[in-house]
Design an enzyme around this catalytic site. Structure first.
Site, PDB file in Angstrom:
ATOM      1  N   ASN A  62       1.857 -22.992   4.094  1.00 50.30           N
ATOM      2  CA  ASN A  62       1.840 -22.772   2.713  1.00 50.30           C
ATOM      3  C   ASN A  62       2.887 -24.461   2.399  1.00 50.30           C
ATOM      4  O   ASN A  62       4.410 -24.331   2.835  1.00 50.30           O
ATOM      5  CB  ASN A  62       2.325 -21.832   2.236  1.00 50.30           C
ATOM      6  CG  ASN A  62       2.530 -21.693   0.536  1.00 50.30           C
ATOM      7  OD1 ASN A  62       2.615 -22.695  -0.235  1.00 50.30           O
ATOM      8  ND2 ASN A  62       2.839 -20.690   0.340  1.00 50.30           N
ATOM      9  N   VAL A  63       2.588 -25.523   1.728  1.00 54.31           N
ATOM     10  CA  VAL A  63       3.988 -26.366   1.235  1.00 54.31           C
ATOM     11  C   VAL A  63       4.677 -26.315   1.218  1.00 54.31           C
ATOM     12  O   VAL A  63       5.977 -26.327   0.703  1.00 54.31           O
ATOM     13  CB  VAL A  63       3.035 -27.834   1.128  1.00 54.31           C
ATOM     14  CG1 VAL A  63       2.266 -28.045   2.176  1.00 54.31           C
ATOM     15  CG2 VAL A  63       2.617 -27.440  -0.088  1.00 54.31           C
ATOM     16  N   ASN A  89      -0.811 -34.125  -1.600  1.00 55.35           N
ATOM     17  CA  ASN A  89      -2.106 -33.396  -2.530  1.00 55.35           C
ATOM     18  C   ASN A  89      -2.082 -32.255  -2.525  1.00 55.35           C
ATOM     19  O   ASN A  89      -3.141 -31.902  -3.804  1.00 55.35           O
ATOM     20  CB  ASN A  89      -3.258 -33.772  -1.553  1.00 55.35           C
ATOM     21  CG  ASN A  89      -4.844 -33.678  -1.753  1.00 55.35           C
ATOM     22  OD1 ASN A  89      -5.304 -34.263  -3.053  1.00 55.35           O
ATOM     23  ND2 ASN A  89      -4.924 -32.403  -1.741  1.00 55.35           N
ATOM     24  N   SER A 166      -1.591 -37.231 -11.408  1.00 54.30           N
ATOM     25  CA  SER A 166      -2.114 -37.005 -12.398  1.00 54.30           C
ATOM     26  C   SER A 166      -1.763 -37.843 -13.995  1.00 54.30           C
ATOM     27  O   SER A 166      -0.824 -37.809 -14.044  1.00 54.30           O
ATOM     28  CB  SER A 166      -1.965 -35.238 -12.968  1.00 54.30           C
ATOM     29  OG  SER A 166      -3.023 -35.174 -14.061  1.00 54.30           O
ATOM     30  N   TYR A 179       1.395 -27.539 -15.093  1.00 56.25           N
ATOM     31  CA  TYR A 179       1.173 -28.919 -14.253  1.00 56.25           C
ATOM     32  C   TYR A 179       1.230 -29.767 -14.847  1.00 56.25           C
ATOM     33  O   TYR A 179       2.157 -30.871 -13.924  1.00 56.25           O
ATOM     34  CB  TYR A 179      -0.253 -28.382 -14.590  1.00 56.25           C
ATOM     35  CG  TYR A 179      -0.533 -29.508 -13.449  1.00 56.25           C
ATOM     36  CD1 TYR A 179      -1.042 -29.461 -12.135  1.00 56.25           C
ATOM     37  CD2 TYR A 179      -0.963 -30.614 -14.491  1.00 56.25           C
ATOM     38  CE1 TYR A 179      -2.272 -29.911 -11.452  1.00 56.25           C
ATOM     39  CE2 TYR A 179      -2.710 -31.585 -13.259  1.00 56.25           C
ATOM     40  CZ  TYR A 179      -2.886 -30.961 -12.235  1.00 56.25           C
ATOM     41  OH  TYR A 179      -2.919 -31.506 -11.289  1.00 56.25           O
ATOM     42  N   ALA A 181       4.731 -30.595 -15.865  1.00 56.31           N
ATOM     43  CA  ALA A 181       5.780 -30.967 -15.297  1.00 56.31           C
ATOM     44  C   ALA A 181       6.184 -31.042 -13.706  1.00 56.31           C
ATOM     45  O   ALA A 181       6.999 -31.875 -13.534  1.00 56.31           O
ATOM     46  CB  ALA A 181       6.913 -29.761 -16.232  1.00 56.31           C
ATOM     47  N   LYS A 183       3.756 -32.147 -11.865  1.00 59.41           N
ATOM     48  CA  LYS A 183       2.866 -33.683 -11.791  1.00 59.41           C
ATOM     49  C   LYS A 183       4.563 -35.016 -12.617  1.00 59.41           C
ATOM     50  O   LYS A 183       4.010 -35.867 -11.709  1.00 59.41           O
ATOM     51  CB  LYS A 183       2.393 -33.879 -12.840  1.00 59.41           C
ATOM     52  CG  LYS A 183       1.178 -33.273 -12.553  1.00 59.41           C
ATOM     53  CD  LYS A 183       1.154 -32.894  -9.794  1.00 59.41           C
ATOM     54  CE  LYS A 183      -0.501 -32.844  -9.538  1.00 59.41           C
ATOM     55  NZ  LYS A 183      -0.533 -32.616  -7.981  1.00 59.41           N
ATOM     56  N   ILE A 212     -11.318 -34.908 -11.980  1.00 64.01           N
ATOM     57  CA  ILE A 212     -11.844 -35.383 -10.964  1.00 64.01           C
ATOM     58  C   ILE A 212     -13.216 -33.572 -11.056  1.00 64.01           C
ATOM     59  O   ILE A 212     -12.628 -32.808 -10.299  1.00 64.01           O
ATOM     60  CB  ILE A 212     -11.277 -35.515  -9.422  1.00 64.01           C
ATOM     61  CG1 ILE A 212     -10.016 -36.851 -10.430  1.00 64.01           C
ATOM     62  CG2 ILE A 212     -12.638 -35.899  -8.734  1.00 64.01           C
ATOM     63  CD1 ILE A 212     -10.987 -37.881 -10.598  1.00 64.01           C
TER      64      ILE A 212
HETATM   65  N1  LIG Z   1      -9.011 -32.435  -9.353  1.00 64.86           N
HETATM   66  C1  LIG Z   1      -8.807 -32.944 -10.676  1.00 64.86           C
HETATM   67  O1  LIG Z   1     -10.117 -33.069 -11.394  1.00 64.86           O
HETATM   68  C2  LIG Z   1      -7.790 -33.668 -10.532  1.00 64.86           C
HETATM   69  C3  LIG Z   1      -6.405 -34.457 -11.380  1.00 64.86           C
HETATM   70  C4  LIG Z   1      -5.786 -35.088 -11.455  1.00 64.86           C
HETATM   71  C5  LIG Z   1      -5.001 -34.852  -9.916  1.00 64.86           C
HETATM   72  N2  LIG Z   1      -5.202 -33.749  -9.120  1.00 64.86           N
HETATM   73  C6  LIG Z   1      -4.515 -33.336  -7.920  1.00 64.86           C
HETATM   74  O2  LIG Z   1      -4.946 -33.213  -7.032  1.00 64.86           O
HETATM   75  C7  LIG Z   1      -5.427 -32.711  -5.681  1.00 64.86           C
HETATM   76  C8  LIG Z   1      -5.833 -32.366  -4.835  1.00 64.86           C
HETATM   77  O3  LIG Z   1      -7.182 -31.806  -5.612  1.00 64.86           O
HETATM   78  P1  LIG Z   1      -8.374 -31.189  -5.887  1.00 64.86           P
HETATM   79  O4  LIG Z   1      -8.588 -30.952  -6.822  1.00 64.86           O
HETATM   80  O5  LIG Z   1      -8.715 -31.494  -4.917  1.00 64.86           O
HETATM   81  O6  LIG Z   1      -8.450 -29.494  -5.951  1.00 64.86           O
HETATM   82  P2  LIG Z   1      -8.517 -28.053  -5.244  1.00 64.86           P
HETATM   83  O7  LIG Z   1      -8.483 -27.149  -5.741  1.00 64.86           O
HETATM   84  O8  LIG Z   1     -10.308 -28.752  -4.650  1.00 64.86           O
HETATM   85  O9  LIG Z   1      -8.298 -28.580  -3.386  1.00 64.86           O
HETATM   86  C9  LIG Z   1      -6.927 -27.806  -3.364  1.00 64.86           C
HETATM   87  C10 LIG Z   1      -6.890 -27.764  -1.898  1.00 64.86           C
HETATM   88  O10 LIG Z   1      -5.235 -27.405  -1.806  1.00 64.86           O
HETATM   89  C11 LIG Z   1      -5.156 -26.029  -1.191  1.00 64.86           C
HETATM   90  N3  LIG Z   1      -4.044 -25.233  -1.325  1.00 64.86           N
HETATM   91  C12 LIG Z   1      -3.267 -25.318  -2.478  1.00 64.86           C
HETATM   92  N4  LIG Z   1      -2.075 -25.078  -2.350  1.00 64.86           N
HETATM   93  C13 LIG Z   1      -1.466 -24.654  -1.438  1.00 64.86           C
HETATM   94  C14 LIG Z   1      -0.971 -24.789  -0.668  1.00 64.86           C
HETATM   95  N5  LIG Z   1       0.608 -23.949  -1.157  1.00 64.86           N
HETATM   96  N6  LIG Z   1      -0.439 -25.425   1.092  1.00 64.86           N
HETATM   97  C15 LIG Z   1      -1.608 -26.710   1.205  1.00 64.86           C
HETATM   98  N7  LIG Z   1      -2.545 -25.865   0.870  1.00 64.86           N
HETATM   99  C16 LIG Z   1      -2.744 -25.672  -0.273  1.00 64.86           C
HETATM  100  C17 LIG Z   1      -5.765 -25.673  -2.045  1.00 64.86           C
HETATM  101  O11 LIG Z   1      -6.634 -24.295  -0.661  1.00 64.86           O
HETATM  102  C18 LIG Z   1      -7.123 -26.464  -1.650  1.00 64.86           C
HETATM  103  O12 LIG Z   1      -7.993 -26.674  -0.465  1.00 64.86           O
HETATM  104  C19 LIG Z   1      -4.215 -31.513  -6.653  1.00 64.86           C
HETATM  105  O13 LIG Z   1      -2.069 -31.922  -6.614  1.00 64.86           O
HETATM  106  C20 LIG Z   1      -4.332 -31.607  -7.857  1.00 64.86           C
HETATM  107  O14 LIG Z   1      -2.595 -31.317  -8.883  1.00 64.86           O
HETATM  108  C21 LIG Z   1      -6.486 -33.157  -9.269  1.00 64.86           C
END
Ligand SMILES: NC(=O)c1ccc[n+]([C@@H]2O[C@H](COP(=O)([O-])OP(=O)(O)OC[C@H]3O[C@@H](n4cnc5c(N)ncnc54)[C@H](O)[C@@H]3O)[C@@H](O)[C@H]2O)c1
Length: 271
Positions: A62-63, A89, A166, A179, A181, A183, A212
């Site tokens: 857990n990061v 990520n 984001s 979220y 804040a 990002k 996405i």
């Molecule tokens: N999907 C979107 O629209 C979007 C847009 C902009 C930015 N993002 C960013 O992209 C990144 C990835 O998002 P995604 O869309 O692939 O989501 P996702 O939910 O598909 O993947 C996120 C992964 O992070 C893992 N995770 C969650 N908390 C964690 C922790 N404390 N330690 C380690 N791993 C953890 C989850 O188990 C999951 O596998 C995120 O930072 C998100 O904010 C997503």
């Protein structure tokens, strides 16, 4: 192969954007470290990475815990003795039923009267726990991993750090104050650290995706999804595979004059 011999840690790479980045980096010959808080996600991601015949490691961590991140880096150093690429990520979203309800009311009012006086009420109803969790995973997580990575990268005079921000961190995401804040903090952190460490050969940049199509969006209401699509000139969600090539580019030598930048693949949503 653009990343042959490089060792890459991608946090939260058991799903979505992180997973596609891990696969794309494996395709370019990198050694891949899959991190996640879900064991099932790690196993599924390893199945995808295995195809490319590169060394790999899965680490459950857990990061948001600095101690857990220190342990993760110990296991990375034990196995590979270095780190060249870090992609911060890992991320979470809040499933806010009240905001979804208010979005519905707001959309109905707009469609029937042509104007609205409804607030989404996201900030006034935000709990301490949700605020803390959001900042802990995104902003603290990015800091924890960056600090450990710099202990390796600054000493070796080489490194590529890519922070996943984001559009909400650039323009503010209505209904998502915590979220946004987190990002926004990641974007400012990216710039500060980039200017600090570039002279010792460590590159730090950010990717700020638009919306996405990943499990991350599963809790969005139909009304907020419609407003996102209307606000996206390209007229559709992005795919995780449309973000991954940018991460490969930023991790490769092709981006040798790009320092502290925030690049936003967003279908034209924020210009
Ligand atoms: N999907 C979107 O629209 C979007 C847009 C902009 C930015 N993002 C960013 O992209 C990144 C990835 O998002 P995604 O869309 O692939 O989501 P996702 O939910 O598909 O993947 C996120 C992964 O992070 C893992 N995770 C969650 N908390 C964690 C922790 N404390 N330690 C380690 N791993 C953890 C989850 O188990 C999951 O596998 C995120 O930072 C998100 O904010 C997503």
């Amino acid at each position: 192969m653009k990343l042959k011999g490089k060792v890459a840690l991608i946090t939260g790479s058991g799903s979505g954007i992180g997973l596609e980045i891990a696969v794309a980096m494996a395709r370019e010959g990198a050694t891949i470290i899959i991190n996640d808080i879900s064991e099932a996600n790690i196993s599924a991601a390893i199945e995808r990475v295995r195809e490319f015949d590169v060394p790999y490691l899965g680490v459950l961590c857990n990061v948001s815990s600095s101690q857990a991140v220190k342990e993760m880096f110990k296991s990375i150093m034990n196995k590979f003795n270095t780190l060249d690429i870090l992609v911060n990520n890992a991320g979470i979203t809040i499933n806010d039923e009240k905001v979804n309800e208010n979005y519905k009311k707001l959309a109905e009012q707009l469609l029937t009267t042509g104007k609205t006086n409804i607030s989404l009420g996201a900030t006034r109803n935000l709990t301490d726990v949700d605020w803390d969790n959001m900042l802990k995973v995104h902003l603290y997580g990015t800091f924890h991993c960056t600090r450990e990575a710099l202990n390796i990268m600054e000493d070796k005079g080489y490194g590529k750090i890519i922070n996943i921000a984001s559009v909400c961190g650039i323009a503010g995401g209505v209904g998502a104050p915590a979220y946004s804040a987190a990002k926004g903090g990641i974007i400012a952190f990216t710039k500060a650290v980039a200017a600090e460490v570039i002279r010792v050969g460590v590159y730090v940049n950010a990717i700020a995706p638009g919306y996405i199509d990943t499990p991350f969006l599963n809790t969005m209401s139909p009304e907020s999804m419609a407003s996102v699509l209307l606000a996206t000139p390209l007229g559709r969600l992005g795919k995780a595979s449309e973000i991954a090539p940018l991460a490969v580019f930023l991790a490769s030598e092709d981006s040798s004059y790009i320092v502290g930048q925030v690049i936003s693949p967003n279908g034209g949503m924020v210009l």
